[in-house]
Enzyme design. Structure first.
Site, short mmCIF file in Angstrom:
data_model
loop_
_atom_site.label_atom_id
_atom_site.label_comp_id
_atom_site.label_asym_id
_atom_site.label_seq_id
_atom_site.Cartn_x
_atom_site.Cartn_y
_atom_site.Cartn_z
N LYS A 117 0.82 -1.21 0.00
CA LYS A 117 0.00 0.00 0.00
C LYS A 117 0.86 1.26 0.00
CE LYS A 117 -2.19 0.41 3.86
NZ LYS A 117 -1.67 1.56 4.59
N ARG A 173 -2.13 -6.25 14.13
CA ARG A 173 -2.55 -5.30 13.08
C ARG A 173 -3.37 -6.00 12.00
NH1 ARG A 173 3.09 -3.70 11.68
NH2 ARG A 173 2.26 -2.43 9.99
N ARG A 205 10.54 -6.04 5.33
CA ARG A 205 10.36 -4.62 4.97
C ARG A 205 11.31 -3.70 5.75
NH1 ARG A 205 4.45 -2.17 5.21
NH2 ARG A 205 4.50 -2.71 7.42
N ARG A 220 -9.80 3.91 8.65
CA ARG A 220 -9.42 2.57 9.05
C ARG A 220 -10.53 1.88 9.83
NH1 ARG A 220 -3.42 2.58 8.81
NH2 ARG A 220 -2.63 0.92 10.08
N ARG A 241 10.74 -1.09 10.90
CA ARG A 241 9.80 -0.39 11.77
C ARG A 241 9.65 -1.12 13.10
NH1 ARG A 241 4.54 0.89 8.14
NH2 ARG A 241 3.57 0.17 10.06
P1 AMP Z 1 0.48 2.14 9.02
O1 AMP Z 1 1.79 2.74 8.67
O2 AMP Z 1 -0.62 2.65 8.14
O3 AMP Z 1 0.53 0.63 9.04
O4 AMP Z 1 0.13 2.63 10.50
C1 AMP Z 1 0.96 2.29 11.59
C2 AMP Z 1 0.22 2.44 12.90
O5 AMP Z 1 -0.21 3.81 13.07
C3 AMP Z 1 -1.07 1.63 13.03
O6 AMP Z 1 -0.82 0.28 13.43
C4 AMP Z 1 -1.80 2.43 14.10
O7 AMP Z 1 -1.25 2.20 15.39
C5 AMP Z 1 -1.48 3.87 13.70
N1 AMP Z 1 -2.45 4.40 12.72
C6 AMP Z 1 -2.19 4.79 11.43
N2 AMP Z 1 -3.29 5.22 10.81
C7 AMP Z 1 -4.29 5.09 11.72
C8 AMP Z 1 -5.70 5.35 11.68
N3 AMP Z 1 -6.29 5.81 10.56
N4 AMP Z 1 -6.42 5.08 12.80
C9 AMP Z 1 -5.85 4.62 13.92
N5 AMP Z 1 -4.54 4.34 14.02
C10 AMP Z 1 -3.76 4.57 12.94
#
Ligand code: AMP
Length: 222
Positions: A17, A172, A129, A92, A161
């Protein structure tokens, strides 16, 4: 020509993504708004908000909807997002989708791209990653930057990460299945969903996405 391109990109963690969102945003000349990147940047700077966000992220948990709606409202109010944007990682949850809908009304998204990759494939991808801490560019152990984990694009350091651990990844993926996957139906019912097979090389997947998005948005050539 790209005015009014307002995209949401969906996909479970590791579906590619971030990589595809980055390319799409460049192609259509709109800001790539990744809530995950924004939260990681705040955590790296060490603001109080960033440090709180980091505790959620490291545990593989979502931040509360009202907090995230505030973050996105502020970001969409900035000048570069006035005519178009690409949202990566937001909405989300059903609450975030409803909040976005009431915030934007008829200026809401015109298309939602769903990158479809089976769970077994994404678990393999996530363990390899690596991400640039400065600009968010994505690499992997099989496609590293040219020089010693230094980002090719900005010179930042490229690392794994903190939330790409097995336990956080499992949480997740569960959150995605229970909270985010149901949002796809909402977009499907409104004929806004484009499903893309996300298995393949990044260039192949990018071609699939751009031809589908161009044709759905009536964009002939950029
Ligand atoms: P991502 O990089 O999109 O996988 O986001 C990493 C982490 O950031 C997620 O596992 C959540 O802890 C937090 N996060 C990112 N976007 C959101 C969202 N829209 N709502 C809630 N938590 C978020």
């Amino acid at each position: 020509m790209s005015d009014g391109v307002r995209l949401i990109v969906f996909g479970r963690q590791g579906a590619g993504k971030g990589t595809q969102a980055f390319r799409l945003a460049e192609r259509y000349g709109v800001p790539h708004i990744s809530t995950g990147d924004m939260l990681r940047a705040a955590a790296a700077v060490g603001t109080e908000f960033g440090l709180q966000a980091k505790t959620f992220m490291d545990a593989g948990q979502l931040l509360p909807d009202d907090v995230m709606l505030g973050v996105i409202e502020d970001r969409l109010a900035q000048a570069d997002a006035a005519t178009g944007w690409l949202l990566d990682g937001f909405p989300r949850t059903p609450g975030q989708a409803e909040g976005l809908n009431s915030m934007l009304g008829e200026n809401g998204p015109n298309l939602a791209v769903n990158l479809d990759v089976p769970e077994t494939v994404v678990i393999d991808r996530i363990s390899g990653r690596r991400v640039c801490t400065s600009c968010g560019a994505i690499y992997s152990v099989s496609t590293p930057p040219q020089s010693d984990w230094t980002c090719d694009k900005c010179g930042g350091s490229v690392v794994q990460r903190d939330d790409d651990t097995e336990d956080a990844v499992r949480k997740r993926l569960a959150a995605y299945n229970s909270q985010t996957a149901p949002l796809l139906e909402w977009f499907e019912e409104r004929q806004m969903l484009v499903n893309i097979d996300g298995v393949g090389l990044p260039d192949e997947v990018a071609d699939r996405i751009t031809s589908a998005v161009d044709s759905r948005l009536g964009i002939a050539e950029i």
